[in-house]
Design a protein around this motif. Structure first.
Motif, PDB file in Angstrom:
ATOM      1  N   LEU A  59       0.617  -1.446  -0.113  1.00 42.68           N
ATOM      2  CA  LEU A  59      -0.006  -0.150   0.035  1.00 42.68           C
ATOM      3  C   LEU A  59       0.898   1.287  -0.065  1.00 42.68           C
ATOM      4  O   LEU A  59       0.839   2.210  -0.729  1.00 42.68           O
ATOM      5  N   ILE A  60       1.968   1.358   0.857  1.00 41.78           N
ATOM      6  CA  ILE A  60       2.756   2.526   0.973  1.00 41.78           C
ATOM      7  C   ILE A  60       3.592   2.735  -0.318  1.00 41.78           C
ATOM      8  O   ILE A  60       3.589   3.588  -0.858  1.00 41.78           O
ATOM      9  N   VAL A  61       3.830   1.647  -1.161  1.00 37.06           N
ATOM     10  CA  VAL A  61       4.488   1.708  -2.232  1.00 37.06           C
ATOM     11  C   VAL A  61       3.732   2.348  -3.220  1.00 37.06           C
ATOM     12  O   VAL A  61       4.005   3.141  -4.297  1.00 37.06           O
TER      13      VAL A  61
ATOM     14  N   ARG B 287      13.357   9.950   1.869  1.00 41.90           N
ATOM     15  CA  ARG B 287      12.605   8.739   1.611  1.00 41.90           C
ATOM     16  C   ARG B 287      11.952   8.035   2.380  1.00 41.90           C
ATOM     17  O   ARG B 287      12.279   6.639   2.614  1.00 41.90           O
ATOM     18  N   GLN B 288      10.903   8.505   2.684  1.00 43.33           N
ATOM     19  CA  GLN B 288      10.012   7.825   3.755  1.00 43.33           C
ATOM     20  C   GLN B 288       9.194   6.732   3.170  1.00 43.33           C
ATOM     21  O   GLN B 288       8.935   5.635   3.894  1.00 43.33           O
ATOM     22  N   ARG B 289       8.835   6.876   1.726  1.00 48.18           N
ATOM     23  CA  ARG B 289       8.063   5.728   1.170  1.00 48.18           C
ATOM     24  C   ARG B 289       9.116   4.708   1.270  1.00 48.18           C
ATOM     25  O   ARG B 289       8.561   3.369   1.552  1.00 48.18           O
ATOM     26  N   ALA B 290      10.326   4.585   0.656  1.00 44.59           N
ATOM     27  CA  ALA B 290      11.130   3.417   0.815  1.00 44.59           C
ATOM     28  C   ALA B 290      11.178   3.008   1.971  1.00 44.59           C
ATOM     29  O   ALA B 290      11.162   1.841   2.518  1.00 44.59           O
ATOM     30  N   TYR B 291      11.507   3.873   3.171  1.00 45.36           N
ATOM     31  CA  TYR B 291      11.818   3.355   4.556  1.00 45.36           C
ATOM     32  C   TYR B 291      10.888   2.726   5.092  1.00 45.36           C
ATOM     33  O   TYR B 291      11.084   1.401   5.757  1.00 45.36           O
ATOM     34  N   PHE B 292       9.644   3.141   5.062  1.00 42.53           N
ATOM     35  CA  PHE B 292       8.588   2.413   5.785  1.00 42.53           C
ATOM     36  C   PHE B 292       8.148   1.214   5.126  1.00 42.53           C
ATOM     37  O   PHE B 292       7.735   0.439   5.652  1.00 42.53           O
ATOM     38  N   GLY B 293       8.254   1.227   3.766  1.00 42.22           N
ATOM     39  CA  GLY B 293       7.900   0.071   3.010  1.00 42.22           C
ATOM     40  C   GLY B 293       8.693  -1.069   3.479  1.00 42.22           C
ATOM     41  O   GLY B 293       8.701  -2.201   3.595  1.00 42.22           O
ATOM     42  N   LEU B 294      10.073  -0.872   3.210  1.00 39.84           N
ATOM     43  CA  LEU B 294      11.100  -1.832   3.729  1.00 39.84           C
ATOM     44  C   LEU B 294      10.846  -2.283   5.350  1.00 39.84           C
ATOM     45  O   LEU B 294      10.760  -3.330   5.526  1.00 39.84           O
TER      46      LEU B 294
ATOM     47  N   TRP C 223       2.490   6.979  10.088  1.00 40.35           N
ATOM     48  CA  TRP C 223       1.325   6.708  10.942  1.00 40.35           C
ATOM     49  C   TRP C 223       0.820   5.224  10.468  1.00 40.35           C
ATOM     50  O   TRP C 223       0.509   4.423  11.222  1.00 40.35           O
ATOM     51  N   ILE C 224       0.782   5.004   9.254  1.00 40.98           N
ATOM     52  CA  ILE C 224       0.406   3.763   8.741  1.00 40.98           C
ATOM     53  C   ILE C 224       1.063   2.571   9.381  1.00 40.98           C
ATOM     54  O   ILE C 224       0.746   1.238   9.842  1.00 40.98           O
TER      55      ILE C 224
ATOM     56  N   PRO D  73       0.022   7.632  -3.886  1.00 41.37           N
ATOM     57  CA  PRO D  73       0.805   8.886  -4.369  1.00 41.37           C
ATOM     58  C   PRO D  73       1.439   9.587  -3.298  1.00 41.37           C
ATOM     59  O   PRO D  73       1.448   9.434  -2.090  1.00 41.37           O
ATOM     60  N   GLU D  74       2.310  10.474  -3.983  1.00 37.80           N
ATOM     61  CA  GLU D  74       3.338  11.065  -3.168  1.00 37.80           C
ATOM     62  C   GLU D  74       2.654  12.236  -1.948  1.00 37.80           C
ATOM     63  O   GLU D  74       3.100  12.260  -0.795  1.00 37.80           O
ATOM     64  N   GLN D  75       1.384  12.810  -2.305  1.00 35.97           N
ATOM     65  CA  GLN D  75       0.982  13.483  -1.250  1.00 35.97           C
ATOM     66  C   GLN D  75       0.707  12.921   0.007  1.00 35.97           C
ATOM     67  O   GLN D  75       0.350  13.470   0.947  1.00 35.97           O
ATOM     68  N   TYR D  76       0.574  11.627   0.002  1.00 33.69           N
ATOM     69  CA  TYR D  76       0.188  10.917   1.447  1.00 33.69           C
ATOM     70  C   TYR D  76       1.464  10.666   2.315  1.00 33.69           C
ATOM     71  O   TYR D  76       1.513   9.892   3.131  1.00 33.69           O
ATOM     72  N   THR D  77       2.489  11.035   1.873  1.00 33.55           N
ATOM     73  CA  THR D  77       3.685  10.959   2.317  1.00 33.55           C
ATOM     74  C   THR D  77       3.717  10.904   3.944  1.00 33.55           C
ATOM     75  O   THR D  77       4.598   9.987   4.645  1.00 33.55           O
TER      76      THR D  77
END
Lengths: 550, 634
Positions: free
Chosen positions: A17-19, A113-120, A31-32, A22-26
């Motif tokens: 989901l995080i991956v 790079r929060q998307r990558a971080y929290f995804g990982l 919180w997710i 879209p960008e604006q939800y970074t």
């Protein structure tokens, strides 16, 4: 409700989901992650609450045929999707729930790079949970390998100046270790059969539910007398069947009766040593430990917390679940070797911690020392020792998470970790000082905190074991003295005396609410499990008892 | 009240008070002392009630509470209520109450008063735990907690260097002893299959390997070596005087250091004859060495500290030589009062000197003298307590010390070898030395001319009820009257089989000789005192330095050898890979383009991750796991 599957797949889905978001939800990513981790912790608490403490068998079993592949003369490949927990894995599942949540809260400080971080991060959560609940060696190995990847990137991308070196080192070390495990896994697979599926194959039963102990005994008897042809053998990775030597094909290398050996050493013993080494890297055991201080020093705080809090425990868990459960004869034979390696880790780690100038390195070496108690307890093959070892893993998970958070608090303010660059912090950071004192004293084994119970019973097991000489535990108690020495010394140097900080003294401020929340909850847990040991011993006792007296 | 409820309330009241004071924090500094005293008062009341209801010579109550189960063994949180427990409850609570009263005035200027009283209550809680428990395992837990509270209280003034150093030293020295104690507990459990003190006292030891039993006794004794400051771990106690003086009175004189003695009394049945001989020798060395060092101290508290070391040694000897712990326990009892009294007197003097407002070392006896006129109450009380320490007639100390001497003579007479006479005569020598340094201390402080030129003697005064009341009560408890009543109520007669007819005469001769020589040397040399090296510098160079250099060596070994060997291994792989590549280039001529393409693509992939294109990798990882899921589904 398939709780164990949810434990694994929920973070995985959230990660996807995080991956995809879209960008604006970074700004919601963290919180997710926290919410997913809260659910994970909640689920592990449900497991804890509903666990039958009077039973030694696997519980919450989820089973599905996954891969069944006829291989002609090599028999049939049967890889199952089996998840279950017992008294040895439940404490670690609970620990994972706790530490991952703390790590997620601590990850709020990650800005880039929060998307990558929290995804990982969520991917890592999924893999760790998978490791602790998988009951199939293949599945376990899959998760075990899968853990490496996110960990490698988490250190390599968000780490400190020497992160490339540290992450590669971490990766190669663990990979080499897991190759050793892989070799044994394949050998085990060739050696062992699944008696139920084989019975099905032979036409003794028509569906799995008919498999009674008599039928299984019959199949095992047939196997022993060589009446089952290779074509009809259904090979398995199931831990449950692997831990019963009656399921081993008599002429296979790993069977107890084949007498296969290499220069006089039975192959079974060699296989035990290979698995042992593979997990010893993870634990880490001296002399395979040098990746740990580097990885810790370079890793960002939350990753250090997860690394010390949970990842190291997979080493100890692997000893119990694979090395010890599948090769109990070898465990007996090599008790002294394992015990002395444990004691060497305790003493060696403690001496190194004593001479460290970097606070994070000091704590990393204290981890090496504390995990040595796990080895000693396991080696003893006594009820006290193994229960104590599991307790020590749990306790170290809580306390090392706390210690690394504390380092992170200081580092985030001054960007300096040198012990000698701080003095008299107690004057400016009273709350921080109190919590550090709690963490230090708990780590040096003060009664009323969880570390005491773990160390006490690991040592007691080592002392009372018939397999280990008494002096071994005697030497190990030196670790208690040294532990007190390096913790008290560090405390005195950094926190007592007149206030003085060499770099950025103006940035020194006491704990924020978020830091307080994490540290206080860990301190309460350390206290809770120090005063009420039955909270875990009730869980582990039956399982360990059944393991010792099969 | 049932004994269960009483014991739990006695144990938990100080903990509760400690937590309340902590949570109230600095804002309620003023309240903390009174809260603490109220708690101590309640606890003392409960202890006395307990004593009145349950003290008979034969009665022994064990209360068990299940704690947890491990394997097939239950670990039980249990209380053992007997004569020793009830007496110790009284001692700890009385001294704690008086010390806290004293602290109200002594510490009132401190901005961290709440911390002080919270730690003090934490200490009382841990100490009561040791006193009440029936299980060696639980005792070890409280034993360590006592160590913690001692650490916190010695290092109470954490902004200066010396207290921190002393606190750390105390904790580490104790830890060394405790490591032995821990092994002793393991060995006891291994041999005797129990860690219950009651069960141990009922065991039949004839079936047990005597060598291992001796080892068990000696390992358990290690705990006492640490906590009760016996040779060779005694060096932490004099340093512990860096803590506030009331703390020295309560913890480092009356109660905590007596925990080792109390533990020996408890495990007395385990001690074999061989173990007892070793213990007696160590106790004798400690007793004489402590007395010897006490002679050469110039700091008022250090003299008392070494005197405590010496008296603890005496108690250890008494335990080793007697058939039960009564004689040692008796001296523990009387010592608690007169030594606490001496420390509080010292504290009152230091306080009075501080009140003058001048800056100087208020603990240096060379800067005192002639204080008897200015502080008459302290002078009288100090002299009474000192007389009890020396064992002069009409004091409680005389009685309990003489009991020990009788036990020692009894032992020597029972054994048929001549050398056992060493012990009673060593005790007599110790008694003589005690008289020597005690009389000199009184002369230094109270007699002669005031030797501090910075201070006008007329500004020194004693007027505070909170300081004087505890001192007076402790002095009364050490002398005929109240002291006699206390010893009659709390102590039992010590049976001896045979007595040496010159025992009393030799004791009084020893005391007289000590007093006389002490007075003569004072007349002759005044306050001049040669400097004596302690064992600290020796320990520093032998143990501390070697530990640190070994740690440093292992650190170098770790980074240069262990870690580098891995790096070299990695480099070796690279070299090997280059040889293969060279081989590939030069010999396998057929597919140069192919290999170039492979190398190129590997390079591109690594480039990507060097540039931090994690998304790409992440997608790759996901594709992997997705394909796995798909694989799983079919």
């Amino acid at each position: 409700m398939p709780i164990l599957s949810i434990l694994i797949f929920l973070p995985l889905i959230a990660s996807l989901l995080i991956v995809c978001l879209p960008e604006q939800y970074t700004r919601y990513f963290k919180w997710i992650t926290v919410i997913i981790c809260v659910i994970e912790l909640f689920l592990s608490l449900i497991l804890y609450k509903n666990f039958d403490t009077h039973s030694a068998s696997y519980q919450f079993l989820e089973q599905m045929d996954w891969i069944t592949l006829p291989m002609g003369n090599l028999g049939t490949v049967s890889i199952d999707y089996i998840l279950a927990i017992d008294g040895a894995s439940l404490p670690l599942v609970l620990l994972t729930g706790i530490v991952m949540l703390i790590g997620a809260i601590s990850s709020f400080e990650i800005q880039e790079r929060q998307r990558a971080y929290f995804g990982l991060y969520l991917l890592l959560t999924s893999a760790i949970m998978g490791c602790f609940v998988a009951l199939d060696f293949f599945l376990f190995y899959l998760f075990f390998e899968f853990m490496l990847l996110p960990m490698y990137f988490l250190i390599g991308l968000w780490g400190g100046p020497r992160r490339d070196y540290a992450s590669i080192k971490f990766f190669i070390y663990t990979l080499v270790g897991s190759l050793l495990i892989l070799v044994v896994m394949i050998a085990l697979y060739i050696a062992a059969i699944d008696p139920v599926e084989t019975a099905l194959n032979l036409g003794l039963i028509t569906n799995k539910l008919q498999a009674t102990p008599e039928i299984i005994g019959q199949v095992q008897e047939m196997l022993r007398s060589g009446k089952i042809e290779a074509v009809n053998q259904v090979h398995t990775f199931n831990f449950f069947y692997l831990s019963d030597t009656a399921n081993f094909v008599p002429e296979s290398w790993l069977s107890t009766v084949s007498g296969a050996n290499w220069h006089g050493t039975p192959i079974r013993m060699i296989a035990f040593l290979l698995v042992f080494l593979g997990f010893a890297v993870k634990l880490p055991m001296v002399p395979l430990h040098t990746w740990l201080p580097d990885a810790h020093v370079e890793a960002p705080t939350p990753v250090s917390v997860v690394l010390a809090g949970v990842l190291l425990k997979i080493g100890g868990y692997g000893f119990y679940r694979i090395a010890y459960s599948i090769f109990p004869d070898a465990a007996n034979h090599y008790a002294f070797l394992v015990g002395i390696l444990g004691v060497i880790s305790i003493i060696y780690g403690a001496y190194n911690a004593l001479s460290m100038r970097d606070l994070k390195r000091m704590i990393a070496y204290s981890s090496v020392s504390h995990m040595g108690f796990v080895l000693l307890g396991m080696a003893s093959l006594t009820s006290e020792g193994i229960n104590g070892a599991i307790y020590q893993m749990f306790s170290h998970g809580i306390l090392s998470a706390m210690l690394f958070l504390l380092v992170g608090v200081l580092y985030s303010r001054t960007h300096d970790r040198q012990i000698e660059n701080y003095r008299g912090l107690a004057q400016k950071m009273p709350q921080f000082t109190v919590l550090t004192a709690i963490a230090f004293f708990a780590s040096l084994g003060l009664p009323a905190f969880s570390g005491f119970i773990g160390e006490f019973f690991s040592l007691m097991g080592g002392f009372n074991s018939e397999l280990l000489p008494n002096w071994l535990s005697g030497v190990a108690t030196l670790g208690l003295v040294l532990g007190a020495a390096y913790f008290l010394w560090t405390f005195q140097k950094m926190f007592l005396g007149k206030f003085w900080v060499s770099k950025n003294p103006e940035s020194i401020s006491d704990l924020s609410d978020r830091e307080q929340l994490m540290l206080v909850s860990l301190a309460i847990l350390a206290l809770l499990f120090g005063i009420f040991p039955h909270l875990l011993f009730d869980i582990t006792n039956q399982t360990v008892g059944a393991f010792l007296v099969p | 009240m049932s004994p269960e409820i009483t014991s739990w309330s006695i144990l938990l009241t100080p903990l509760l008070v400690s937590l309340i004071i902590f949570s109230l924090g600095r804002k309620h500094n003023a309240l903390s002392g009174w809260l603490s005293i109220a708690g101590a008062f309640v606890n003392l009341g409960l202890s006395i009630l307990f004593f009145v209801n349950y003290n008979t010579d034969l009665q022994r109550i064990t209360l068990n509470f299940n704690w947890f189960t491990l394997g097939k063994d239950s670990y039980i949180f249990s209380f053992l209520i007997d004569h020793y427990t009830l007496t110790m409850l009284f001692v700890v609570n009385v001294v704690a109450l008086l010390v806290q009263l004293f602290s109200l005035e002594y510490m009132h200027h401190d901005r961290d008063l709440f911390r002080y009283f919270a730690y003090l209550n934490l200490f009382v809680f841990s100490m009561l735990g040791i006193v009440l428990t029936d299980s060696l395992f639980v005792m070890y837990a409280f034993w360590e907690l006592v160590g913690l509270s001692s650490y916190l209280l010695i290092g109470f003034w954490y902004e200066s260097h010396a207290p921190n150093q002393a606190a750390k030293k105390a904790f580490l020295m104790n830890r060394i002893g405790d490591a032995g104690f821990l092994l002793g507990i393991f060995l006891a459990f291994y041999l005797l299959k129990t860690n219950s003190l009651t069960a141990i006292s009922h065991l039949d030891f004839t079936q047990i390997n005597p060598t291992l039993l001796t080892a068990t006794g000696l390992l358990l004794f290690c705990g006492c070596i640490g906590k009760s400051a016996q040779f060779p771990l005694h060096t932490w106690l004099p340093d512990a005087m860096e803590g506030p003086t009331p703390v020295s009175a309560l913890i480092h004189a009356a109660t905590m250091v007596a925990a080792g003695i109390f533990m020996l009394v408890r495990i007395h049945p385990v001690l074999t004859v061989d173990a007892k001989i070793v213990i007696a020798v160590i106790g004798t060395i400690t007793m004489l060495m402590g007395a010897f060092y006490a002679i050469f101290q110039t700091d008022i508290k250090k003299t008392l500290a070494y005197s405590t070391v010496s008296q603890l040694g005496l108690m250890v000897v008494a335990i080793a030589l007697s058939i039960n712990g009564e004689a040692a326990f008796g001296h523990l009892f009387s010592h608690a009062f007169f030594k606490a009294g001496l420390f509080l007197c010292a504290g009152a003097i230091i306080h009075a000197l501080h009140q003058t407002g001048e800056v100087f070392d208020a603990q240096d006896m060379r800067l005192m003298g002639g204080l008897a006129k200015k502080t008459p109450i302290i002078f009288v009380c100090f002299t009474i307590c000192s007389a009890a320490l020396m064992g002069l007639p009409f004091t409680t100390g005389a009685e309990t010390k003489f009991s020990i001497l009788k036990v020692a003579f009894d032992f020597a007479l029972q054994q048929h070898s001549q050398w056992t006479w060493v012990f009673p005569f060593a005790i007599i020598l110790g008694i003589s030395m005690t008289a020597f340094y005690s009389i000199r201390q009184i002369l230094f402080i109270f007699v002669g001319n005031f030797r501090n030129e910075k201070v006008n003697i007329s500004t020194i005064q004693e007027r505070n009820i909170f300081l004087n009341l505890p001192i007076i009560l402790l002095a009364l408890a050490s002398i005929i009257g109240l002291g006699t009543i206390l010893t009659k109520v709390f102590l039992v007669e010590i049976p001896v089989v045979s007595t040496w007819k010159y025992d009393a005469i030799s004791e009084y001769f020893a005391i007289g000789l000590g007093l006389l020589t002490g007075w003569l040397t004072y007349q002759q040399f005044g306050i001049k005192m040669p400097h004596i090296n302690t064992m600290d510098s020796f320990y520093d160079s032998i143990f501390v330095k070697s530990t640190l250099s070994f740690a440093h060596f292992l650190h170098t070994f770790d980074s240069k050898i262990v870690d580098n060997s891995v790096n070299y291994l990695a480099k070796l792989q690279v070299v090997f890979a280059q040889i293969i590549a060279w081989f590939d280039r030069s010999f396998i001529d057929g597919i140069p383009n192919g290999s170039a393409a492979i190398v190129g693509s590997v390079g591109r992939v690594t480039q990507h991750f060097q540039n931090g294109k994690v998304q790409w990798y992440f997608v790759a990882a996901f594709l992997g796991i997705l394909s796995m899921i798909i694989f799983m589904a079919f």
